[in-house]
Motif scaffolding. Structure first.
Motif, PDB file in Angstrom:
ATOM      1  N   GLY A   1      31.361  39.502  29.763  1.00  0.00           N
ATOM      2  CA  GLY A   1      32.035  38.984  28.581  1.00  0.00           C
ATOM      3  C   GLY A   1      31.692  37.528  28.314  1.00  0.00           C
ATOM      4  N   LEU A   2      31.612  36.730  29.360  1.00  0.00           N
ATOM      5  CA  LEU A   2      31.243  35.320  29.199  1.00  0.00           C
ATOM      6  C   LEU A   2      29.837  35.184  28.607  1.00  0.00           C
ATOM      7  CD1 LEU A   2      32.662  33.926  32.567  1.00  0.00           C
ATOM      8  CD2 LEU A   2      33.269  33.050  30.293  1.00  0.00           C
ATOM      9  N   LEU A   3      28.897  35.985  29.090  1.00  0.00           N
ATOM     10  CA  LEU A   3      27.530  35.914  28.568  1.00  0.00           C
ATOM     11  C   LEU A   3      27.462  36.382  27.114  1.00  0.00           C
ATOM     12  CD1 LEU A   3      25.366  37.184  31.572  1.00  0.00           C
ATOM     13  CD2 LEU A   3      25.834  34.839  30.882  1.00  0.00           C
TER      14      LEU A   3
ATOM     15  N   HIS B   1      24.179  49.700  17.228  1.00  0.00           N
ATOM     16  CA  HIS B   1      23.726  50.873  16.474  1.00  0.00           C
ATOM     17  C   HIS B   1      24.732  52.020  16.467  1.00  0.00           C
ATOM     18  CE1 HIS B   1      19.579  49.880  15.244  1.00  0.00           C
ATOM     19  NE2 HIS B   1      19.682  48.990  16.209  1.00  0.00           N
ATOM     20  N   THR B   2      25.620  52.062  17.448  1.00  0.00           N
ATOM     21  CA  THR B   2      26.594  53.165  17.493  1.00  0.00           C
ATOM     22  C   THR B   2      27.951  52.773  16.937  1.00  0.00           C
ATOM     23  OG1 THR B   2      27.301  52.548  19.735  1.00  0.00           O
ATOM     24  CG2 THR B   2      25.493  54.158  19.547  1.00  0.00           C
ATOM     25  N   GLY B   3      28.239  51.472  16.926  1.00  0.00           N
ATOM     26  CA  GLY B   3      29.567  51.021  16.528  1.00  0.00           C
ATOM     27  C   GLY B   3      30.576  51.083  17.659  1.00  0.00           C
ATOM     28  N   TRP B   4      30.131  51.532  18.834  1.00  0.00           N
ATOM     29  CA  TRP B   4      31.014  51.559  19.998  1.00  0.00           C
ATOM     30  C   TRP B   4      31.099  50.166  20.599  1.00  0.00           C
ATOM     31  CZ3 TRP B   4      27.776  56.115  22.320  1.00  0.00           C
ATOM     32  CH2 TRP B   4      28.024  57.277  21.568  1.00  0.00           C
ATOM     33  N   SER B   5      32.151  49.908  21.354  1.00  0.00           N
ATOM     34  CA  SER B   5      32.270  48.623  22.046  1.00  0.00           C
ATOM     35  C   SER B   5      31.195  48.530  23.130  1.00  0.00           C
ATOM     36  CB  SER B   5      33.653  48.488  22.683  1.00  0.00           C
ATOM     37  OG  SER B   5      33.763  49.381  23.791  1.00  0.00           O
ATOM     38  N   ILE B   6      30.848  47.312  23.503  1.00  0.00           N
ATOM     39  CA  ILE B   6      29.846  47.136  24.548  1.00  0.00           C
ATOM     40  C   ILE B   6      30.343  47.711  25.876  1.00  0.00           C
ATOM     41  CG2 ILE B   6      30.593  44.807  25.229  1.00  0.00           C
ATOM     42  CD1 ILE B   6      27.592  44.125  25.580  1.00  0.00           C
ATOM     43  N   GLY B   7      31.654  47.622  26.098  1.00  0.00           N
ATOM     44  CA  GLY B   7      32.207  48.182  27.330  1.00  0.00           C
ATOM     45  C   GLY B   7      32.041  49.687  27.394  1.00  0.00           C
ATOM     46  N   LEU B   8      32.280  50.369  26.270  1.00  0.00           N
ATOM     47  CA  LEU B   8      32.095  51.816  26.232  1.00  0.00           C
ATOM     48  C   LEU B   8      30.634  52.167  26.455  1.00  0.00           C
ATOM     49  CD1 LEU B   8      33.183  54.649  25.799  1.00  0.00           C
ATOM     50  CD2 LEU B   8      32.942  54.299  23.316  1.00  0.00           C
ATOM     51  N   CYS B   9      29.730  51.380  25.895  1.00  0.00           N
ATOM     52  CA  CYS B   9      28.301  51.621  26.116  1.00  0.00           C
ATOM     53  C   CYS B   9      27.934  51.436  27.591  1.00  0.00           C
ATOM     54  CB  CYS B   9      27.473  50.695  25.236  1.00  0.00           C
ATOM     55  SG  CYS B   9      27.567  51.094  23.474  1.00  0.00           S
ATOM     56  N   ILE B  10      28.540  50.445  28.244  1.00  0.00           N
ATOM     57  CA  ILE B  10      28.311  50.252  29.683  1.00  0.00           C
ATOM     58  C   ILE B  10      28.756  51.499  30.446  1.00  0.00           C
ATOM     59  CG2 ILE B  10      29.089  48.955  31.722  1.00  0.00           C
ATOM     60  CD1 ILE B  10      29.230  46.473  29.862  1.00  0.00           C
ATOM     61  N   ASN B  11      29.912  52.024  30.093  1.00  0.00           N
ATOM     62  CA  ASN B  11      30.432  53.225  30.758  1.00  0.00           C
ATOM     63  C   ASN B  11      29.514  54.426  30.552  1.00  0.00           C
ATOM     64  OD1 ASN B  11      32.609  51.594  31.287  1.00  0.00           O
ATOM     65  ND2 ASN B  11      34.139  52.974  30.473  1.00  0.00           N
ATOM     66  N   ILE B  12      29.107  54.647  29.311  1.00  0.00           N
ATOM     67  CA  ILE B  12      28.295  55.820  28.994  1.00  0.00           C
ATOM     68  C   ILE B  12      26.934  55.742  29.672  1.00  0.00           C
ATOM     69  CG2 ILE B  12      27.076  56.994  27.109  1.00  0.00           C
ATOM     70  CD1 ILE B  12      29.517  56.364  25.352  1.00  0.00           C
ATOM     71  N   VAL B  13      26.312  54.572  29.633  1.00  0.00           N
ATOM     72  CA  VAL B  13      25.019  54.409  30.311  1.00  0.00           C
ATOM     73  C   VAL B  13      25.186  54.637  31.812  1.00  0.00           C
ATOM     74  CG1 VAL B  13      23.212  52.746  30.921  1.00  0.00           C
ATOM     75  CG2 VAL B  13      24.016  52.907  28.560  1.00  0.00           C
TER      76      VAL B  13
ATOM     77  N   LEU C   1      35.212  50.926  35.639  1.00  0.00           N
ATOM     78  CA  LEU C   1      35.995  49.694  35.521  1.00  0.00           C
ATOM     79  C   LEU C   1      35.294  48.550  34.799  1.00  0.00           C
ATOM     80  CD1 LEU C   1      38.728  48.477  36.307  1.00  0.00           C
ATOM     81  CD2 LEU C   1      37.684  47.664  38.429  1.00  0.00           C
ATOM     82  N   ILE C   2      33.999  48.372  35.009  1.00  0.00           N
ATOM     83  CA  ILE C   2      33.326  47.188  34.474  1.00  0.00           C
ATOM     84  C   ILE C   2      33.397  47.140  32.948  1.00  0.00           C
ATOM     85  CG2 ILE C   2      31.094  46.045  34.181  1.00  0.00           C
ATOM     86  CD1 ILE C   2      30.427  46.743  37.045  1.00  0.00           C
ATOM     87  N   GLY C   3      33.127  48.255  32.298  1.00  0.00           N
ATOM     88  CA  GLY C   3      33.151  48.282  30.837  1.00  0.00           C
ATOM     89  C   GLY C   3      34.487  47.878  30.242  1.00  0.00           C
ATOM     90  N   PRO C   4      35.607  48.492  30.664  1.00  0.00           N
ATOM     91  CA  PRO C   4      36.909  48.086  30.119  1.00  0.00           C
ATOM     92  C   PRO C   4      37.243  46.622  30.383  1.00  0.00           C
ATOM     93  CG  PRO C   4      37.082  50.241  31.154  1.00  0.00           C
ATOM     94  CD  PRO C   4      35.708  49.725  31.470  1.00  0.00           C
ATOM     95  N   CYS C   5      36.840  46.101  31.548  1.00  0.00           N
ATOM     96  CA  CYS C   5      37.117  44.684  31.837  1.00  0.00           C
ATOM     97  C   CYS C   5      36.326  43.776  30.898  1.00  0.00           C
ATOM     98  CB  CYS C   5      36.790  44.365  33.294  1.00  0.00           C
ATOM     99  SG  CYS C   5      37.973  45.063  34.469  1.00  0.00           S
ATOM    100  N   ALA C   6      35.080  44.148  30.608  1.00  0.00           N
ATOM    101  CA  ALA C   6      34.285  43.380  29.649  1.00  0.00           C
ATOM    102  C   ALA C   6      34.931  43.425  28.264  1.00  0.00           C
ATOM    103  CB  ALA C   6      32.852  43.917  29.596  1.00  0.00           C
ATOM    104  N   ASP C   7      35.347  44.607  27.847  1.00  0.00           N
ATOM    105  CA  ASP C   7      35.986  44.745  26.532  1.00  0.00           C
ATOM    106  C   ASP C   7      37.286  43.948  26.451  1.00  0.00           C
ATOM    107  OD1 ASP C   7      34.086  46.264  25.285  1.00  0.00           O
ATOM    108  OD2 ASP C   7      35.102  48.180  25.610  1.00  0.00           O
ATOM    109  N   LEU C   8      38.080  43.980  27.520  1.00  0.00           N
ATOM    110  CA  LEU C   8      39.344  43.240  27.522  1.00  0.00           C
ATOM    111  C   LEU C   8      39.091  41.745  27.378  1.00  0.00           C
ATOM    112  CD1 LEU C   8      42.421  43.167  27.853  1.00  0.00           C
ATOM    113  CD2 LEU C   8      42.078  43.081  30.344  1.00  0.00           C
TER     114      LEU C   8
END
Length: 201
Positions: free
Chosen positions: A31-33, A53-65, A90-97
């Motif tokens: 999130g800081l970066l 390109h998907t409109g999803w949050s970056i955290g969700l993209c981290i989870n899916i990848v 966990l990492i994706g939701p923490c980034a989104d938060l």
């Protein structure tokens, strides 16, 4: 409860704290970066490009990848651990938060501080969750799987990270001075924190 069970429970609790503190901090570092807007780590350039390109949050993209990478573990004969699954979840939701709570700074000095803090936090977080000993993250397991197929860890990591960086850049992810700083500093800093967080024996 036996005498031996108390220290074992204490050790397990300590490891779990390391694991979850490390994974949460890793998300904060991402999130800081992102908020610095000066360039991301290769995988996060890719995650951000997917998000655009998907409109999803970056955290969700981290989870899916992360989930898709675990599927790649199957032909590579890698086995996920408890920490691997926790990493994916966990990492994706923490980034989104963090991104929801903290707006992007406008001042260049503050953006630079976010960049430096992000790199240091990710290195510290990596040292924490690796020392917990619950298994590698999905991206790390991909490297060891490729190593089993005959590639050196360095070559496998280089090929994969250049590929995801190029794909993320083409998708619109942020590449910049932060990307170069991350690539140069993350290895040495992680080694420092690996020693610092190493369990005392």
């Amino acid at each position: 409860m036996t005498e031996l069970s108390v220290p074992r429970l204490h050790s397990l609790a300590s490891r779990l704290i390391r694991l979850y503190a490390g994974l949460a901090a890793y998300g904060i570092g991402i999130g800081l970066l992102v908020r610095a807007e000066l360039g991301l780590a290769p995988w996060d350039v890719f995650h951000q490009g997917l998000s655009i390109h998907t409109g999803w949050s970056i955290g969700l993209c981290i989870n899916i990848v992360g989930v898709l990478l675990l599927l790649l573990w199957i032909p590579l004969r890698e086995r996920p651990g408890f920490g691997t699954i926790s990493n994916v979840l966990l990492i994706g939701p923490c980034a989104d938060l963090f991104l929801w709570l903290v707006p992007a700074p406008s001042a260049w000095l503050l953006r630079g501080a976010f960049l430096l803090a992000g790199v240091v936090v990710i290195a510290a977080a990596t040292g924490l969750y690796i020392n917990a000993g619950f298994g590698p993250g999905p991206r790390d397991g991909l490297m060891t799987g490729l190593h089993r197929l005959g590639l050196s860890i360095r070559l496998g990591r280089t090929i994969v990270e250049i590929t995801v960086l190029a794909a993320g850049w083409l998708l619109g992810g942020t590449v910049g001075v932060g990307t170069i700083l991350f690539a140069a500093a993350i290895g040495p800093l992680t080694q420092v924190f690996m020693k610092l967080w190493s369990p005392r024996r």
